[in-house]
Design an enzyme around this catalytic site. Structure first.
Site, mmCIF file in Angstrom:
data_model
loop_
_atom_site.group_PDB
_atom_site.id
_atom_site.type_symbol
_atom_site.label_atom_id
_atom_site.label_comp_id
_atom_site.label_asym_id
_atom_site.label_seq_id
_atom_site.Cartn_x
_atom_site.Cartn_y
_atom_site.Cartn_z
ATOM 1 N N SER A 85 -5.269 -9.740 9.845
ATOM 2 C CA SER A 85 -5.172 -11.063 9.225
ATOM 3 C C SER A 85 -4.014 -11.176 8.244
ATOM 4 C CB SER A 85 -6.487 -11.408 8.513
ATOM 5 O OG SER A 85 -6.845 -10.381 7.594
ATOM 6 N N ASP A 109 -9.790 -1.008 8.515
ATOM 7 C CA ASP A 109 -10.309 0.344 8.750
ATOM 8 C C ASP A 109 -10.789 0.954 7.435
ATOM 9 O OD1 ASP A 109 -9.077 1.269 11.725
ATOM 10 O OD2 ASP A 109 -7.960 -0.282 10.684
ATOM 11 N N HIS A 112 -6.729 -11.879 0.844
ATOM 12 C CA HIS A 112 -5.539 -12.064 1.659
ATOM 13 C C HIS A 112 -4.345 -12.455 0.780
ATOM 14 C CE1 HIS A 112 -8.756 -12.395 4.690
ATOM 15 N NE2 HIS A 112 -7.852 -11.859 5.492
#
Length: 1389
Positions: free
Chosen positions: A329, A443, A584
């Site tokens: 993203s 991850d 983000h």
């Protein structure tokens, strides 16, 4: 459904009431009864832990069964509930606290995103208004939980087909990560309810409140079902009640039942909006959206190669035709264009703003890699525009997928290759492509949930699979592999409560980073995995796996390796770099990432920036005109050059007059001093050419070399030449210091600190006569590095190479620069640590000339590990370093506006690089394994430059040779080379010294192999007995402050010549020194009592006339001492007398004449000569009291009176005849005792000697930093010596004993250092006498005629040395601030 079940005390704590209560349930329909009944029962059981008398739940049925209950039905349920409570006989309706749970099913499918969530929440609240209003009006003392059961019912099998189940499944967002969508919408939904209720009428009363309790399950892998035991939901609901509003960020446990949260002592209440101090999250005060995140490029060369290159290693930016990207993203651009506070908009993928591939607008308004490349090639293809998912038309070759992990990369790579092959606008075979791959955040965020799945090996294997696809199928491609970012800094944003962030969203997006405790094993494990992700990425690429074709390469771009959270001016995490979810990137962060990636692409491999400074202004580097290609592993591997990204390279508007306002471009001249490291020995030698190490590659030297240019050779001058092309003084080529091309590099191989003065003198002379510089006007930077060669020979003569001598030599050299050179900034650089040299040299016996260790650097390379010799080497190394720091921080060189010395500490801690197999990377060393290679020198240059721009107090002290050291730039706010003043730095005050002990660094301490019969072969370890005679200076009167108004105490245990209190580490005395050689020595004093005086026969107020009496007393004590063998034991006796004789000389000159003084001492020495075998007598010359009188200022009033007056000094005026006469008498005392001691009468016996120790011959009062007398050396009466003074006297006496007669120091150096003690050496292991000082060849010369020449030499040699030293001290003291004379009235020794 409504529950009343917990009774509260008057203070609101749960439990404790004697009256029972009943839990009442009102389902919104009959069909929903089973779920809510189960929940009520479990919740009631929890409450019973706090109030055992809670009533049994009672069900109140709803009146209708419709999919969504209307206003009337909710009102009817509320009325029924109130009626039931009022009728309950066990319930005190007015006084009992009631817990009411209102379960409802949302009228919207909130799991799918909607811009109307606030409106939907308000609509649901409107449906409940009637019931809540009625409850607020009718029910006193009520806590109402508002719980939305929608998700619980969707994910469970409870009540399927009833009105409590949603009419449809949660929205499925094709092509979008469901977890991201779910977490964002859940958080937004919860915040909508909290904001509504916190500002509603239901939060205004003290006896009634409504609180929204979120009921969200954590996300489970596909196919897994949550626990469906009602107790799971009930426990989670209770735990939610225990959390403050706005911090209910833990989703319900779906896999396991979590423990019950208990009220705490700090927070014993159920949380409401008021006691949670809840404030609605307000929009950030960001800049207006029209503010651009763009840049301008000023690069002059934007042209492509003359012909399309066939090698990726000759690829210019303008040669790039196609751009692509893979990732998650952060590459998809989620939230990049979202307005502050619009959390739901984070689900929008602003691919046109993406840092690595976005193409919205142009570079002037949007900074992305694609927009930068379009400045070089406007026809670039592949960039993404607008918003949308990876399969939207605007995405083009941005195939990143929100929520992707490394395991998803092969699919993305496959799709990217197919898109490029099938696009008719792309010439797949001929067009050069740049592809950026960035993955790892998701991850790491989920690592703790499945460590095996997200292991570093799986991570890099999956990246390898994607790269393998690109390598196998894509021609002409340059692949950027961006390192996984250091994600741990996100915790700082999450934990800072002053920054408004949706923490429910944050914690659920990245639980493994944010939900673990500080200092926990889980956090440590995550940090280690993050590091291994980065390391394994490097290893994958550096294996050469992707460098098998000339038209393809993968380059690791490490700018995210280290990430510091950007801060606001208030020091808080700067959320303007983040999208509204605080996870983000905002467009601002995307712009920074784009510039960092671009700059990384141009930086040579091995020199790439590993930490982008987000707080600094965006800077876009231009391709180098000499090397305009994108850097690869092949085209930069032979280069030792660097890139300088600095834009502002201008000098000051006018030549500065202050060194504290000196810009790099103001420097006109460079110079360097030092040893073989600065001379450049072996820098350019080939790996196996050991003999070439003698070649001095001065043009490559880190601090003064000027070979080539910065693009190919990194040196300090080449960096400075980027600021000032007219720089002069740097060396070029090879040769000695005397060669013309050496210029101002006057370093000499093998030079020691003692020889630094000669280099300084040569340099100053060269500067003065060289026509290429204006000596008085040009600004100069001089780099000094010395000390390594001293350490190499330290063990051969620990006195010559002592820390005190190192300090003196360095100070003398810097003093000349300070005095002679105008407009100079001196860099004082630490030397290479011996441990580094040992590690490199001894760790590689196959490559290093270990057979020559003793020749190359004996004292560093030959000691065994864990040996005493090595421990002493480490101690002296630290002492050298402390000396440098002490010298600079003294402020000695900051007295002129145009001169300063700055300590550059980057060499303090060196980390050597390791190869993949764990061995040292010896490419950093010349063939002798000792001198640095060019690779090493390049790092030294970069580290020195970075140090020069770092403020004092924050300079880097570690040099990691394997690190990518980026060249720093001056900034608009900090444009100067840093000094103490422009760093706003105050030199630290010296910490209080805990004690006045000394460090013992001697290697020769053993006694003679057999007891010597000659005093001229007497080692310190042979001494068995110590004794002392004298006055109050030997009894140590007042050595420590008195605790009463009585007369000062005699601290005999601290006495310089005879005290034995403690050990040498804490108390410096002659016996404590001798204990290091013989721990069983006898005779020393301890404590303050007469009974523990030992063989200290000194008496306060004594004069020379008392010495025969003290001598007889001492002999009797020795004869009667049960442990002393009078015939066999060697004895050391120290006699110090005369101060009282001089003090009272003027009262009766005839009674205190020099002749009488000598005669009395003669009588005492005769007693020893006749009575004592095996004796070494120290006779310490009386101190120069006139000098003491002149030196001390009137800083001290009389605190305590002594027994008699020092009338001669109190009557004498400065430069008066009386004072001159007193000086003559003082001198007569000193010279008379010298003649007596070296007379023939004491030279007839082999086992007896008298040696004059003259360190008090020229008495100079120690001065403090302000030029006044340093009273810490004196006792409370300002005349006797303190413990510190006694320590200095002990050091001076000991050092005198080890100095040859005729060469003894005749003054004392009053500077505190634990390393001033001299040591016996293999060449000179004995205490020095007249004979073993080679002033007498043998006993046959011990007659008056032969001795006629020896006595004047013995006395005169010390006199010459003493006068010279005294002149220097007086010159220094004369420049200090004058102080009024100190009164010496009523002083007595």
């Amino acid at each position: 459904m409504v529950e009343k079940g917990v009774l509260w005390n008057s203070d609101g704590h749960p439990g404790g009431s004697a009256r029972g209560g009943r839990t009442l349930r009102v389902p919104s329909s009959r069909q929903g009864h089973s779920l809510k009944a189960a929940l009520s029962l479990v919740l009631s059981d929890i409450i019973r832990y706090f109030n055992p008398s809670v009533l049994t739940p009672l069900c109140v049925p709803g009146k209708r069964a419709v999919p969504h209950s209307g206003v009337e039905d909710w009102r009817a349920q509320a009325e029924e509930l109130v009626r039931s409570m009022k009728e309950d006989q066990e319930l005190d309706f007015q006084n009992d606290w009631k817990l009411i749970n209102v379960f409802f099913n949302s009228s919207q499918d909130y799991v799918c995103p909607s811009a109307q969530q606030q409106r939907h929440a308000a609509g649901d609240l409107h449906l409940l208004d009637g019931a809540l209003d009625y409850l607020q009006q009718e029910v006193p003392k009520a806590f109402v939980n508002l719980v939305d059961l929608s998700e619980i019912l969707v994910l469970s099998h409870w009540d399927q087909g009833t009105e409590l189940s949603p009419t449809e499944e949660p929205g499925r967002h094709s092509g979008e990560n469901l977890k991201l969508s779910k977490v964002v919408t859940q958080g937004s939904y919860q915040e909508s309810w909290d904001q509504l209720l916190a500002s509603s009428k239901y939060n205004e009363q003290e006896s009634f409140v409504v609180v929204f309790q979120p009921a969200f399950y954590e996300t489970l892998p596909s196919g897994e079902q949550p626990l469906q035991d009602p107790s799971t939901f009930a426990l989670n609901l209770w735990n939610s009640m225990m959390k403050p509003a706005g911090q209910k960020d833990e989703p319900f446990g779906a896999r396991e039942t979590r423990p019950v949260t208990c009220p705490s002592q700090e927070n014993p209440y159920l949380f409401t909006y008021k006691n949670s101090d809840y404030l609605p999250r307000l929009p950030h005060s960001h800049e207006k959206l029209e503010v651009r995140d763009g840049m301008e490029i000023t690069c002059t060369d934007k042209d492509p190669s003359d012909t399309i290159p066939t090698s990726v290693h000759r690829l210019k930016p303008a040669d790039i035709k196609v751009i692509g990207a893979l990732g998650d993203s952060l590459t998809a651009g989620n939230g990049a264009g979202s307005k502050p506070g619009e959390v739901l908009d984070v689900l929008t993928q602003y691919r046109g703003l993406s840092w690595s591939i976005g193409g919205d607008h142009n570079l002037s308004s949007v900074t992305t890699l694609a927009n930068i490349l379009r400045e070089f090639n406007p026809s670039l293809r592949g960039f993404s525009v607008g918003t949308g998912k990876e399969n939207s038309p605007g995405a083009f070759l941005n195939q990143a997928v929100a929520g992707a992990r490394a395991q998803d990369l092969p699919v993305q790579a496959r799709r990217l290759v197919d898109l490029m092959k099938n696009d008719t606008s792309i010439n797949f075979q001929e067009d050069w492509k740049i592809i950026t791959l960035f993955i790892g955040g998701n991850d790491l965020c989920d690592f703790c949930r499945d460590p095996a799945l997200y292991s570093p090996q799986n991570f890099v294997d999956n990246i390898g699979k994607a790269l393998d696809i690109l390598h196998a199928e894509v021609p002409r491609a340059f692949v950027n592999l961006v390192k996984a970012l250091e994600i741990i800094s996100l915790r700082e944003l999450y934990q800072e409560k002053k920054v408004s962030c949706p923490r429910l969203i944050l914690s659920n997006l990245c639980p493994c980073v944010l939900k673990v405790d500080d200092n926990s094993a889980e956090l440590a494990s995550l940090i280690e995995v993050n590091k291994k992700y980065q390391e394994r990425t490097h290893q994958l690429v550096e294996s050469g796996r992707y460098d098998t074709r000339e038209d393809f390469t993968v380059v690791v771009q490490p700018f995210f390796e280290k990430v510091d959270m950007p801060k606001t001016s208030e020091g808080l995490p700067d959320s303007s770099f983040f999208a509204p979810d605080c996870f983000h990137f905002s467009s601002k962060a995307h712009a920074h990432a784009a510039s960092a990636l671009w700059n990384n692409m141009l930086e040579p491999v091995g020199q790439k920036t590993t930490q982008h400074k987000f707080e600094q202004e965006i800077s876009i580097t231009c391709p180098n005109q000499f090397w305009p290609f994108l850097s690869t592993y092949k085209n930069g591997v032979q280069s030792h050059g660097s890139q300088l990204p600095c834009r502002d390279r201008a000098p000051s508007a006018s030549t500065p007059t202050s060194v504290h306002t000196l810009r790099p471009a103001d420097i006109q001249v460079v110079a360097a001093l030092g040893d073989s490291l600065t001379a450049g020995n072996g820098i350019g030698s080939k790996p196996d050419d050991l003999s070439d190490v003698t070649t001095q590659y001065r043009g490559l030297s880190y601090s003064s070399g000027g070979d080539g240019s910065l693009e190919t050779v990194t040196t300090l001058p080449n960096i400075l030449r980027k600021f000032n092309g007219n720089l002069t003084g740097y060396a070029v080529g090879t040769g000695d210091a005397s060669d013309t091309n050496a210029f101002f590099n006057q370093a000499v191989p093998g030079a020691k600190a003692e020889e630094l003065m000669s280099q300084v003198q040569t340099l100053v002379q060269r500067m003065k006569v060289d026509p290429r510089l204006n000596f008085h006007e040009d600004w100069k930077t001089i780099t000094v590095l010395i000390g390594g060669s001293d350490l190499c020979d330290y063990c051969t003569d620990s006195n010559l190479y002592s820390a005190a001598n190192f300090f003196d030599h360095l100070r003398n050299a810097l003093d000349v620069l300070h005095r002679e050179v105008p407009r100079a900034l001196v860099n004082l650089v630490d030397f290479l640590s011996p441990s580094v040299l040992r590690q490199a040299f001894l760790g590689n016996p196959d490559k290093c000339p270990v057979q020559q260790a003793s020749v190359l650097c004996n004292c560093v390379l030959t000691p065994r590990e864990s040996s005493q010799e090595l421990a002493r080497l480490e101690a002296i190394t630290q002492a050298y370093q402390s000396s440098m720091q002490e010298l600079v921080e003294s402020g000695r060189y900051d007295t002129r506006e145009d001169f300063s010395v700055v300590l550059q500490p980057f060499l303090h801690d060196i980390r050597l690089p390791l190869l993949a197999d764990g061995r040292l990377d010896m490419s950093f060393f010349a063939p002798d394994c000792l001198h640095p290679s060019q690779k090493f020198h390049s790092q030294l240059s970069r580290a020195l430059w970075v140090n020069m721009l770092e403020p004092l107090g924050r300079k880097t002290e570690t040099l990691d040779l394997a690190a990518n050291i980026a060249l720093s730039c001056p900034t608009q706010t900090e444009p100067f080379l840093r000094t103490f003043r422009n760093s706003n730095y105050t030199y630290p005050t010296k910490p209080a010294v805990e004690n006045w002990g000394s460090d013992f660094l001697c290697s020769e301490w053993n006694p003679s192999s057999s007891v010597p019969t000659s005093v001229h072969e007497l080692r310190p370890g042979d001494i068995k007995v110590v004794a002392a005679m004298g006055d109050s200076l030997t009894t140590a009167l007042g050595a420590r402050p008195s605790n009463s108004s009585d007369l000062p105490t005699s601290w005999r245990g601290l006495s310089w010549s005879i005290g034995g209190d403690g050990i040498l580490d804490t108390h410096t005395t002659l016996p404590n020194i001798l204990k290091k050689f013989n721990p069983h020595i006898l005779g020393f004093s301890t404590g303050t009592l007469e009974e523990t005086a030992g063989l200290n026969v000194a008496v306060e107020g004594a004069r020379a006339r008392d010495m025969p009496t003290q001598a007889r007393d001492l002999v009797e004590r020795m004869k009667n001492h049960p442990e002393i063998d009078l015939e066999s034991d060697w004895k050391l006796i120290t006699l110090f007398i005369g101060s009282n004789d001089i003090c009272h000389y003027c009262e009766n000159p005839e009674a205190h004449s020099a002749g009488d003084y000598v005669q009395h001492i003669h009588q005492a020495l005769d007693i020893f000569y006749e009575e004592l075998p095996r004796a070494f007598i120290n006779v310490v010359e009386v101190m120069e009291l006139a000098g003491l009188h002149e030196g001390q200022g009137g800083k001290c009033d009389m605190l305590l009176a002594a027994r008699s007056n020092c009338t001669c000094l109190s009557r004498s005026q400065e430069n008066s005849l009386e004072l001159q006469e007193l000086k003559q008498v003082n001198w007569n005392f000193q010279s008379g005792i010298s003649r007596l001691s070296y007379g023939p009468q004491y030279l007839q016996r082999e086992d007896f000697t008298v040696v004059v120790q003259p360190f008090f011959q020229n008495t100079l009062v120690p001065l403090n930093s302000r030029g006044g007398a340093d009273l810490t050396f004196f006792s409370e009466d300002c005349f006797h010596f303190s413990e510190r003074g006694h320590a200095e006297m002990a050091i001076a006496l000991w050092n005198n004993m080890l100095e040859p007669v005729g060469q003894k120091t005749t003054s004392n150096n009053f500077t505190h250092s634990r390393t001033k003690l001299r040591c016996p050496s293999p060449e000179s292991p004995y205490l020095h006498t007249l004979r073993n000082s080679q002033l007498l060849q043998d006993r046959s010369e011990a007659d008056p005629s032969v001795l006629s020449w020896a006595m004047p030499v013995a006395a005169g040699g010390g006199l010459v040395l003493g006068v010279g030293t005294m002149m220097v001290w007086r010159a220094v003291r004369g420049r200090q601030q004058e102080t009024p004379p100190m009164s010496l009235n009523t002083m007595s020794f």
